[in-house]
Design an enzyme around this catalytic site. Structure first.
Site, PDB file in Angstrom:
ATOM      1  N   ALA A   4       0.857  -1.198   0.000  1.00 23.54           N
ATOM      2  CA  ALA A   4       0.000   0.000   0.000  1.00 23.54           C
ATOM      3  C   ALA A   4       0.886   1.239   0.000  1.00 23.54           C
ATOM      4  O   ALA A   4       2.063   1.171   0.374  1.00 23.54           O
ATOM      5  CB  ALA A   4      -0.899   0.006   1.231  1.00 23.54           C
ATOM      6  N   GLU A  17      -5.958  -4.641  -8.694  1.00 24.67           N
ATOM      7  CA  GLU A  17      -5.737  -4.914  -7.267  1.00 24.67           C
ATOM      8  C   GLU A  17      -7.067  -4.903  -6.519  1.00 24.67           C
ATOM      9  O   GLU A  17      -7.321  -5.767  -5.675  1.00 24.67           O
ATOM     10  CB  GLU A  17      -4.794  -3.852  -6.679  1.00 24.67           C
ATOM     11  CG  GLU A  17      -3.372  -3.983  -7.193  1.00 24.67           C
ATOM     12  CD  GLU A  17      -2.460  -2.838  -6.771  1.00 24.67           C
ATOM     13  OE1 GLU A  17      -1.248  -3.041  -6.788  1.00 24.67           O
ATOM     14  OE2 GLU A  17      -2.950  -1.749  -6.432  1.00 24.67           O
TER      15      GLU A  17
HETATM   16  C1  5RP Z   1       0.559  -0.522  -6.870  1.00 22.21           C
HETATM   17  C2  5RP Z   1       0.292  -0.338  -5.435  1.00 22.21           C
HETATM   18  C3  5RP Z   1       1.385  -0.674  -4.480  1.00 22.21           C
HETATM   19  O1  5RP Z   1       0.923  -1.599  -3.562  1.00 22.21           O
HETATM   20  C4  5RP Z   1       1.815   0.568  -3.762  1.00 22.21           C
HETATM   21  O2  5RP Z   1       2.171   1.551  -4.718  1.00 22.21           O
HETATM   22  C5  5RP Z   1       3.002   0.300  -2.824  1.00 22.21           C
HETATM   23  O3  5RP Z   1       4.135   0.034  -3.579  1.00 22.21           O
HETATM   24  P1  5RP Z   1       5.512  -0.365  -2.913  1.00 22.21           P
HETATM   25  O4  5RP Z   1       5.352  -1.704  -2.309  1.00 22.21           O
HETATM   26  O5  5RP Z   1       6.472  -0.339  -4.084  1.00 22.21           O
HETATM   27  O6  5RP Z   1       5.873   0.684  -1.891  1.00 22.21           O
HETATM   28  O7  5RP Z   1      -0.762   0.032  -5.015  1.00 22.21           O
HETATM   29  O8  5RP Z   1      -0.525  -0.079  -7.665  1.00 22.21           O
END
Ligand code: 5RP
Length: 222
Positions: A83, A103
């Site tokens: 997230a 998602e």
């Molecule tokens: C992708 C998402 C990811 O879960 C969110 O951006 C977190 O990314 P990361 O694990 O690289 O910090 O929602 O659409």
């Protein structure tokens, strides 16, 4: 400990939720990528994985993990994903990687949503991270005006097309006082495909990696 180390630890902790001979959903992003790596060690115990993006599909296949279609797999026992922000109710902002629509679909089709995150994602109030919104291209200006009316500052994500052929507006300065209410309201704007607020269907468990270890957090109820 680095942020990457924390992401890896949260991802490793999520293995405890994976049951033998099941199909699970897997999210997108750097934390989800660590989870895929961990999952590859137990791939012989899995029936397969439903992917939330083309990028995740590619990675799963590179690790030799079978990828299944959600329609064929049916309801899933588990979805694991990262997230961009989480609050105490485990309501999330997601979509930093642009995969929010798939998602949200996989999360909706799953019994248990385990969110994996490093401590930087924990916030008192959602909204410092600009809210990603997937929009049908011809509705970009209309949706932009509707967001401006609600106090947001929409910015088109440059050189980015989603897996579904749509655009992303990153919305700054939204006051997200009531996440579920705002999600429902934004969902009703014609031309919006998906809002990156995961409040109507929040996570059930948060594995939050901190310097002291991985904390297991359940939604706080007032
Ligand atoms: C992708 C998402 C990811 O879960 C969110 O951006 C977190 O990314 P990361 O694990 O690289 O910090 O929602 O659409």
């Amino acid at each position: 400990m680095s942020t990457d180390d924390m992401k890896k630890r949260a991802a490793e902790a999520a293995l405890d939720y994976v049951e033998d001979n099941t199909v699970l959903g897997v999210g997108t992003g750097s934390t989800a990528n660590y989870f895929i790596e961990a999952l590859s060690r137990i791939k012989h115990r899995l029936d397969g994985v439903v992917s939330s993006s083309a990028a995740t599909t590619q990675r799963l296949k590179a690790f030799g993990i079978p990828v299944l279609d959600l329609n064929a797999a049916g309801p899933l026992p588990l979805y694991v994903d990262g997230a961009d922000e989480t609050n105490r109710q485990l309501q999330l902002i997601k979509g930093g990687g642009g995969a929010l629509t798939r998602e949200k679909i996989v999360a909706a089709a799953s019994e248990l949503f385990v969110c994996i995150a490093d401590q930087s994602k924990w916030v008192e109030m959602l909204g410092a991270f600009p809210l990603p919104i997937e929009v049908i291209p011809m509705a970009r200006s209309h949706v932009g005006r509707e967001l401006l009316k609600r106090g947001g500052q929409p910015v088109l994500r440059e050189n980015f097309i989603t897996d579904n052929g749509n655009l992303i507006l990153d919305v700054y300065n939204l006051q997200i006082l009531e996440p579920a209410k705002l999600e429902a309201e934004l969902n009703s704007i014609v031309g919006i495909v998906t809002v990156g607020l995961f409040a109507l269907r929040p996570a059930n468990v948060l594995l939050l990696a901190t310097a002291e270890g991985v904390k297991t957090i359940r939604p706080w109820r007032s």
